[in-house]
Design a protein around this motif. Structure first.
Motif, short mmCIF file in Angstrom:
data_model
loop_
_atom_site.label_atom_id
_atom_site.label_comp_id
_atom_site.label_asym_id
_atom_site.label_seq_id
_atom_site.Cartn_x
_atom_site.Cartn_y
_atom_site.Cartn_z
N THR A 75 0.82 -1.20 0.00
CA THR A 75 0.00 0.00 0.00
C THR A 75 0.87 1.27 0.00
N VAL A 76 2.16 1.09 0.24
CA VAL A 76 3.10 2.20 0.27
C VAL A 76 4.36 1.79 -0.48
N TRP A 78 8.15 3.03 -0.89
CA TRP A 78 9.06 3.88 -0.14
C TRP A 78 10.35 4.08 -0.96
N GLN A 100 2.85 1.84 -8.88
CA GLN A 100 1.75 2.66 -8.39
C GLN A 100 0.46 2.34 -9.14
N THR A 104 -2.02 1.06 -6.67
CA THR A 104 -2.58 2.34 -6.23
C THR A 104 -2.02 2.71 -4.86
N GLU A 106 0.50 4.62 -1.99
CA GLU A 106 1.05 5.91 -1.62
C GLU A 106 2.56 5.87 -1.77
N VAL A 108 6.19 7.38 -0.48
CA VAL A 108 6.89 8.08 0.60
C VAL A 108 8.34 8.29 0.17
N ARG A 131 7.77 14.30 -7.53
CA ARG A 131 6.45 14.85 -7.87
C ARG A 131 6.37 15.21 -9.36
N ASP A 142 -1.08 14.31 -4.58
CA ASP A 142 -1.46 14.01 -3.21
C ASP A 142 -1.10 12.59 -2.79
N ARG A 143 -0.60 11.78 -3.73
CA ARG A 143 -0.19 10.42 -3.39
C ARG A 143 1.27 10.36 -2.94
N ILE A 144 1.94 11.51 -2.89
CA ILE A 144 3.36 11.54 -2.56
C ILE A 144 3.53 12.25 -1.21
N VAL A 145 4.24 11.61 -0.31
CA VAL A 145 4.49 12.14 1.03
C VAL A 145 5.99 12.35 1.18
#
Length: 265
Positions: A75-76, A78, A100, A104, A106, A108, A131, A142-145
């Protein structure tokens, strides 16, 4: 006089006279031994070169991460930049886009240390690079932290990952790293994460298009990647949890080299 001569002649020969001088090998024996040594060395070299396809690939085994189970659904995703301005591999962005779309997930982004070229504005921050690349590949912003700099290289990022996973019990993390750095990354994660969080993290090495991992010795990039992987591994063994070295910002560096009376350095 004659009696003295007779006495000398009648004395038994000394033990030194009976000593046998050490035998000196003949030149033919030395030449034969030299030919034999050269033949043995040549045979060993031929054997090593002829079987390199079997033992050279095995040199990468201690550096590779454990295989990922087919049912692992992250789900992530990294991404960790070791130097703060470069990605784990040349194909990271394309691999990131494919993963991704499949899961789908996220995204990080963490960095191992501050980058001078980023601080002076020569390069954008790592999260901004990701990004922009993600936008060109249809991934929403908004999917990038972006995780602030934590210090202590990968160990600091792993501590942040522990907090992230503790707050999200359903999260599954796919950690991307450099080729031949999977085992070193797993060693850091094993020493930092607890059992529950570690069971929800898998490590994936980003392939490098410049060389084939099964024939790494054919290119200079492959040899360099292998040496770097072993250096990472040794560093993790010698310093399991290294302290974060003090880092100076660009203004601090300029102040350090400025003349005592002021003015430009």
């Amino acid at each position: 006089m004659s009696n003295a001569i007779q006495r000398v002649e009648s004395e038994p020969p000394s033990e030194a006279a009976h000593e046998i001088s050490p035998a000196v090998p003949a030149k033919s024996d030395l030449r034969r031994r030299g030919f034999f040594a050269v033949a043995v060395l040549g045979a060993v070299l031929i054997l090593v070169v002829g079987t390199r396809g079997y033992w050279l690939p095995a040199a990468t085994a201690p550096l590779l991460a454990r295989p990922i189970t087919p049912d692992f659904a992250p789900t992530v995703i990294w991404i960790h930049s070791v130097d703060g301005h470069s990605l784990p591999g040349q194909d990271t962005l394309n691999l990131l886009a494919d993963l991704q779309r499949q899961h789908t997930a996220e995204i990080v982004v963490t960095v191992g240390r501050r980058s001078r070229v980023v601080e002076i504005g020569a390069l954008p921050p790592m999260d901004e690079i990701v990004r922009r690349a993600a936008a060109r590949r249809g991934i929403p912003h908004d999917r990038i932290v972006a995780v602030p700099y934590r210090g202590r290289q990968l160990w600091g990022a792993a501590e942040w990952m522990q907090s992230y996973l503790t707050q999200r019990p359903e999260a599954r993390v796919l950690f991307l790293c450099e080729t031949f750095a999977g085992a070193a990354a797993e060693r850091v994660l094993d020493s930092t994460l607890d059992a529950d969080c570690r069971g929800r993290v898998a490590v994936l090495e980003v392939p490098d298009r410049r060389f084939d991992t099964k024939e790494w010795w054919r290119t200079r990039a492959g040899v360099k990647a292998l040496m770097t992987g072993y250096l990472f591994g040794v560093h993790g063994l010698v310093l399991p949890r290294p302290p974060d070295p003090p880092e100076l910002t660009v203004p601090q560096l300029m102040d350090r080299f400025a003349p005592p009376g002021g003015g430009a350095p």
